[in-house]
Motif scaffolding. Sequence first.
Motif, PDB file in Angstrom:
ATOM      1  N   ILE A 103       0.839  -1.207   0.000  1.00  6.66           N
ATOM      2  CA  ILE A 103       0.000   0.000   0.000  1.00  6.66           C
ATOM      3  C   ILE A 103       0.870   1.252   0.000  1.00  6.66           C
ATOM      4  O   ILE A 103       0.609   2.217  -0.737  1.00  6.66           O
ATOM      5  CB  ILE A 103      -0.945  -0.017   1.214  1.00  6.66           C
ATOM      6  N   ASN A 157       1.156   4.115  -3.306  1.00  9.94           N
ATOM      7  CA  ASN A 157       0.511   5.424  -3.110  1.00  9.94           C
ATOM      8  C   ASN A 157       1.375   6.522  -3.732  1.00  9.94           C
ATOM      9  O   ASN A 157       2.520   6.734  -3.333  1.00  9.94           O
ATOM     10  CB  ASN A 157       0.311   5.695  -1.614  1.00  9.94           C
ATOM     11  N   GLN A 203      -6.138   8.606   4.905  1.00  7.82           N
ATOM     12  CA  GLN A 203      -6.403   7.760   3.744  1.00  7.82           C
ATOM     13  C   GLN A 203      -5.593   6.465   3.800  1.00  7.82           C
ATOM     14  O   GLN A 203      -6.106   5.381   3.497  1.00  7.82           O
ATOM     15  CB  GLN A 203      -6.086   8.536   2.469  1.00  7.82           C
ATOM     16  N   GLN A 233      -7.059   4.099   6.383  1.00  2.65           N
ATOM     17  CA  GLN A 233      -8.272   3.450   5.868  1.00  2.65           C
ATOM     18  C   GLN A 233      -7.925   2.335   4.889  1.00  2.65           C
ATOM     19  O   GLN A 233      -8.498   1.235   4.953  1.00  2.65           O
ATOM     20  CB  GLN A 233      -9.156   4.499   5.187  1.00  2.65           C
ATOM     21  N   GLN A 234      -6.981   2.571   3.978  1.00  5.29           N
ATOM     22  CA  GLN A 234      -6.590   1.552   3.002  1.00  5.29           C
ATOM     23  C   GLN A 234      -6.006   0.319   3.693  1.00  5.29           C
ATOM     24  O   GLN A 234      -6.312  -0.820   3.318  1.00  5.29           O
ATOM     25  CB  GLN A 234      -5.573   2.144   2.031  1.00  5.29           C
ATOM     26  N   ALA A 281      -7.615  -3.471   3.653  1.00  5.60           N
ATOM     27  CA  ALA A 281      -6.794  -4.542   3.093  1.00  5.60           C
ATOM     28  C   ALA A 281      -6.603  -5.679   4.102  1.00  5.60           C
ATOM     29  O   ALA A 281      -6.676  -6.863   3.744  1.00  5.60           O
ATOM     30  CB  ALA A 281      -5.450  -3.987   2.651  1.00  5.60           C
TER      31      ALA A 281
END
Length: 309
Positions: free
Chosen positions: A210, A214, A260, A263-264, A268
């Motif tokens: 992740i 990004n 953000q 949250q990701q 996941a």
Amino acid sequence: MLLVQEKTATETVVAAVENYYEEFLIVLPRIALAIFIVVAGILIAQVITNLFKRRFLNKAEDPLMARFLAQALKIILSLIAIMVALDVAGLSGIATGILTAAGGAAIILGFAFQDIGKNFLAGIILAFNRPFNINDTIMVDTHFGKVKALNFRYTHVKTTDGRDIYIPNSDVLTKPVENYTADGFYRVDFTVGIGYEDDIEAAKTIIQQILDSNKDIVHNDTHENFVIESELAASTVNLKVLFWVHTIDYRKASRVLRGQVIQQIKVALDTNGFNLPADVKEIKLYRNVEDIPLRLRKDPRDYLEDNNN
């Protein structure tokens, strides 16, 4: 005899008034010219200051220094205009007296208004040597926000919740200043807790993917983004996530982007079957306790039956 003395006194007063009037008429053009010089000097000082601001601010790498020098230039030019006007009016002695009195008054006022003088001198020092620029995000003592202006007495900081804080320059000069945007980079971190039964390396791999994907996170050889085991807590194995962001917009980088990413990662880990347990309370039995003493509460209907019987 008395009439002669009164007439002489009246003539003396009239002669003196006429004399002063004639001298006033002689000096009047010089006084008018002096007033004109003061007004014109102040207007010219304002024009020069505005011109200096427009041209210097467009080219200057340091807007705070440009604004500070513009204020100083305006004050100096205005004082020069006043001194020239006094000299033109034939009051050079007064001008000298004013300078002498100003020197003495400065010493007296220096003791009476130590804080004002201290902030003024600190402002001059900060104009030439300071740890921040305009729009930098800083923290001085407990005050956190974005620098908006540097004046002679205070530094104007705008907080993230919209408050305007005016910090005395002496505090900015003598207290530690934390600059969050000096080099344009800032490291963000937070903690993620997974269950003891979960695969730590698998969780770290998901989180690292992740971070690497990004585009708003900084990716270069100097600033490394990584995940590391942080703590064996009571209910979770805590993983610390660390990544770098650009601080041109500190609020967006350190707050919005951080949220953000959290949250990701949460989504996941949920998708891949990882547990994100809350605090677990453990009941421990010591050696001298064989079991947990529990008392079962009767159903209310049992009380009704007992009463009926």
